[in-house]
Design an enzyme around this catalytic site. Structure first.
Site, PDB file in Angstrom:
ATOM      1  N   TRP A  38       0.822  -1.219   0.000  1.00 13.18           N
ATOM      2  CA  TRP A  38       0.000   0.000   0.000  1.00 13.18           C
ATOM      3  C   TRP A  38       0.852   1.264   0.000  1.00 13.18           C
ATOM      4  CZ3 TRP A  38      -2.672   2.026   5.033  1.00 13.18           C
ATOM      5  CH2 TRP A  38      -3.480   3.130   4.729  1.00 13.18           C
ATOM      6  N   TYR A  96      -4.058   0.949  -4.832  1.00 12.03           N
ATOM      7  CA  TYR A  96      -2.913   1.492  -4.086  1.00 12.03           C
ATOM      8  C   TYR A  96      -2.094   2.444  -4.968  1.00 12.03           C
ATOM      9  CZ  TYR A  96      -3.874  -1.969  -0.426  1.00 12.03           C
ATOM     10  OH  TYR A  96      -4.466  -2.716   0.558  1.00 12.03           O
ATOM     11  N   HIS A 103     -12.107  -6.055  -2.608  1.00 11.20           N
ATOM     12  CA  HIS A 103     -11.464  -5.166  -1.635  1.00 11.20           C
ATOM     13  C   HIS A 103     -12.417  -4.709  -0.530  1.00 11.20           C
ATOM     14  CE1 HIS A 103      -7.866  -2.182  -1.416  1.00 11.20           C
ATOM     15  NE2 HIS A 103      -8.287  -2.495  -0.223  1.00 11.20           N
ATOM     16  N   SER A 128      -3.107  -3.361   8.578  1.00 15.04           N
ATOM     17  CA  SER A 128      -2.688  -2.389   9.609  1.00 15.04           C
ATOM     18  C   SER A 128      -2.470  -3.067  10.963  1.00 15.04           C
ATOM     19  CB  SER A 128      -3.688  -1.237   9.727  1.00 15.04           C
ATOM     20  OG  SER A 128      -3.633  -0.421   8.582  1.00 15.04           O
ATOM     21  N   GLN A 149       8.045   0.783   5.325  1.00 19.52           N
ATOM     22  CA  GLN A 149       8.859   1.005   4.118  1.00 19.52           C
ATOM     23  C   GLN A 149      10.346   0.864   4.401  1.00 19.52           C
ATOM     24  OE1 GLN A 149       7.356   1.397   0.985  1.00 19.52           O
ATOM     25  NE2 GLN A 149       5.843   0.601   2.438  1.00 19.52           N
TER      26      GLN A 149
HETATM   27  N1  LIG Z   1      -7.678  -4.593   2.741  1.00 19.01           N
HETATM   28  C1  LIG Z   1      -7.647  -3.335   3.122  1.00 19.01           C
HETATM   29  O1  LIG Z   1      -8.673  -2.621   3.099  1.00 19.01           O
HETATM   30  C2  LIG Z   1      -6.357  -2.751   3.578  1.00 19.01           C
HETATM   31  C3  LIG Z   1      -6.310  -1.477   4.193  1.00 19.01           C
HETATM   32  C4  LIG Z   1      -5.080  -0.989   4.635  1.00 19.01           C
HETATM   33  C5  LIG Z   1      -3.930  -1.756   4.460  1.00 19.01           C
HETATM   34  N2  LIG Z   1      -3.999  -2.988   3.844  1.00 19.01           N
HETATM   35  C6  LIG Z   1      -2.798  -3.830   3.665  1.00 19.01           C
HETATM   36  O2  LIG Z   1      -2.116  -3.919   4.913  1.00 19.01           O
HETATM   37  C7  LIG Z   1      -0.765  -3.520   4.732  1.00 19.01           C
HETATM   38  C8  LIG Z   1      -0.223  -2.951   6.014  1.00 19.01           C
HETATM   39  O3  LIG Z   1      -0.986  -1.828   6.424  1.00 19.01           O
HETATM   40  P1  LIG Z   1      -0.251  -0.622   7.165  1.00 19.01           P
HETATM   41  O4  LIG Z   1       0.811  -0.083   6.287  1.00 19.01           O
HETATM   42  O5  LIG Z   1      -1.274   0.300   7.678  1.00 19.01           O
HETATM   43  O6  LIG Z   1       0.423  -1.459   8.383  1.00 19.01           O
HETATM   44  P2  LIG Z   1       1.021  -1.006   9.791  1.00 19.01           P
HETATM   45  O7  LIG Z   1       2.209  -1.900  10.016  1.00 19.01           O
HETATM   46  O8  LIG Z   1      -0.057  -1.012  10.805  1.00 19.01           O
HETATM   47  O9  LIG Z   1       1.503   0.493   9.614  1.00 19.01           O
HETATM   48  C9  LIG Z   1       2.632   0.814   8.840  1.00 19.01           C
HETATM   49  C10 LIG Z   1       3.073   2.199   9.262  1.00 19.01           C
HETATM   50  O10 LIG Z   1       3.657   2.082  10.545  1.00 19.01           O
HETATM   51  C11 LIG Z   1       4.941   2.671  10.538  1.00 19.01           C
HETATM   52  N3  LIG Z   1       5.829   1.836  11.368  1.00 19.01           N
HETATM   53  C12 LIG Z   1       6.004   0.522  11.287  1.00 19.01           C
HETATM   54  N4  LIG Z   1       6.915   0.097  12.200  1.00 19.01           N
HETATM   55  C13 LIG Z   1       7.312   1.189  12.844  1.00 19.01           C
HETATM   56  C14 LIG Z   1       8.234   1.422  13.903  1.00 19.01           C
HETATM   57  N5  LIG Z   1       8.916   0.410  14.446  1.00 19.01           N
HETATM   58  N6  LIG Z   1       8.373   2.665  14.340  1.00 19.01           N
HETATM   59  C15 LIG Z   1       7.683   3.684  13.789  1.00 19.01           C
HETATM   60  N7  LIG Z   1       6.809   3.540  12.768  1.00 19.01           N
HETATM   61  C16 LIG Z   1       6.624   2.296  12.315  1.00 19.01           C
HETATM   62  C17 LIG Z   1       5.393   2.642   9.110  1.00 19.01           C
HETATM   63  O11 LIG Z   1       6.309   3.718   8.898  1.00 19.01           O
HETATM   64  P3  LIG Z   1       7.726   3.427   8.170  1.00 19.01           P
HETATM   65  O12 LIG Z   1       7.407   3.063   6.771  1.00 19.01           O
HETATM   66  O13 LIG Z   1       8.442   4.729   8.312  1.00 19.01           O
HETATM   67  O14 LIG Z   1       8.389   2.317   8.920  1.00 19.01           O
HETATM   68  C18 LIG Z   1       4.107   2.790   8.337  1.00 19.01           C
HETATM   69  O15 LIG Z   1       3.806   4.166   8.147  1.00 19.01           O
HETATM   70  C19 LIG Z   1      -0.820  -2.563   3.535  1.00 19.01           C
HETATM   71  O16 LIG Z   1       0.421  -2.423   2.875  1.00 19.01           O
HETATM   72  C20 LIG Z   1      -1.817  -3.250   2.656  1.00 19.01           C
HETATM   73  O17 LIG Z   1      -1.202  -4.301   1.926  1.00 19.01           O
HETATM   74  C21 LIG Z   1      -5.188  -3.488   3.422  1.00 19.01           C
END
Ligand SMILES: NC(=O)c1ccc[n+]([C@@H]2O[C@H](COP(=O)([O-])OP(=O)(O)OC[C@H]3O[C@@H](n4cnc5c(N)ncnc54)[C@H](OP(=O)(O)O)[C@@H]3O)[C@@H](O)[C@H]2O)c1
Length: 307
Positions: A29, A60, A131, A213, A273
């Site tokens: 995403w 995305y 989705h 998430s 990322q």
């Molecule tokens: N089906 C759906 O409707 C739906 C909706 C949303 C997401 N998704 C899927 O779920 C995946 C994950 O979602 P998400 O990206 O929201 O997951 P998440 O892991 O809950 O959040 C990721 C965010 O957290 C930050 N982060 C992670 N580890 C960290 C740390 N140790 N310290 C500080 N910040 C940290 C990341 O920043 P950095 O990049 O700077 O580390 C990023 O901005 C998406 O890529 C997508 O494939 C699906």
């Protein structure tokens, strides 16, 4: 050691669609916005920790680099490195069509999957998910599209995302192929699926539950409460910090271990990322979390003791 104190079992691998998959997966995403040159390092870091299930979606990139941008970035890497396609279990989704907002008509879902395959530079995805539920498409029509995608070989299997238990059952009623996966939001902060039947149904129907998430968009790592959260968020962070301290680990590993320890076999989708953070997430497999710890997290998240 009393049963209360013994660590909950956390498997590192599972079997899905006849393939070995890691219990952690990686999501695309947030790929758009960062340079294409960095994609390989993120996917390689994911593969290094066994996170071979790679999740993306047609939408995305919308609002930034554009609809389809994440698939196009992953597709560029697949084109450069053909062996990658066999190394991953590839998941994409369709049906979000801004600004409509949704269109899961049979015609649209089939066209969406075909466009995804073009961007991804491959002839099939392993899993195609609807989705979000589209109120204006009947379950029979969605089933028609999903069945056609499997029969044509464009998707090896199909599933749903953000579907309630009742919506999933209604769709399955019209579909000959099994719904093999569900992808709701699940985290130590967003615990609704533990109580609304989605995870129970995933177990009884042998569906893979993928948690989106899993760190509540980063809040469970930073400790900064999601917007509009009730005051109890710091209490949850305090419990996570205590367990992280006991394990000489980090908040994100504890939050991921909490999901991994659930018996439904939840596969958290990592969203960071940073290749370093992706690698560090494997520390979740080493967390010793007992029953008391697990319920301490749930109770802090809910703001009340279990009855
Ligand atoms: N089906 C759906 O409707 C739906 C909706 C949303 C997401 N998704 C899927 O779920 C995946 C994950 O979602 P998400 O990206 O929201 O997951 P998440 O892991 O809950 O959040 C990721 C965010 O957290 C930050 N982060 C992670 N580890 C960290 C740390 N140790 N310290 C500080 N910040 C940290 C990341 O920043 P950095 O990049 O700077 O580390 C990023 O901005 C998406 O890529 C997508 O494939 C699906």
């Amino acid at each position: 050691m009393t049963p209360d104190q013994s660590p909950l079992a956390i498997d590192r691998q599972d079997t899905f669609l006849g393939r070995e998959i890691g219990r952690l997966s990686y999501g695309c995403w947030r790929l758009p916005g960062a340079p294409q040159a960095e994609v390989a390092a993120k996917i390689d870091a994911a593969l290094e920790i066994g996170a071979n299930l790679i999740d993306t979606a047609a939408v995305y990139g919308f609002g930034g680099d554009g609809f389809g941008a994440a698939e196009a970035m992953l597709g560029k890497l697949i084109a450069e490195r053909q062996s990658l396609r066999d190394d991953i279990v590839l998941v994409t989704k369709g049906g979000i069509t801004p600004p409509l907002p949704y269109n899961s008509s049979a015609e649209h879902l089939i066209a969406s999957c075909e466009a995804s395959l073009q961007r991804l530079n491959c002839d099939h995805v392993d899993l195609f998910l609807v989705h979000r539920p589209d109120n204006l498409t009947g379950h029979a029509a969605v089933a028609e599209a999903l069945g056609e995608l499997v029969r044509s070989g464009k998707a090896r299997a199909v599933g749903v995302s953000n579907y309630t238990l009742e919506q999933t059952r209604a769709l399955q009623h019209f579909l000959d192929e099994p719904i093999v996966a569900t992808q709701p939001e699940i985290s130590a902060w967003c615990t609704e699926t533990l109580f609304n039947g989605v995870l129970d149904h995933a177990q009884s129907a042998s569906m893979l539950p993928m948690a989106w998430s899993p760190l509540a968009g980063g809040s469970l790592a930073t400790g900064i409460a999601p917007g509009g959260s009730p005051d109890r968020f710091p209490d949850l962070i305090a419990v996570i910090d205590r367990i992280a301290g006991d394990n000489n680990s980090t908040r994100d590993c504890v939050a991921l271990a909490w999901l991994l320890a659930h018996p439904a076999g939840i596969v958290p989708i990592l969203g960071t990322q940073s290749p370093e953070r992706i690698r560090a997430a494997a520390g979740a497999f080493d967390i010793n979390m007992n029953r008391r710890d697990w319920y301490d997290i749930l109770e802090a998240s809910l703001g009340e003791r279990m009855p």
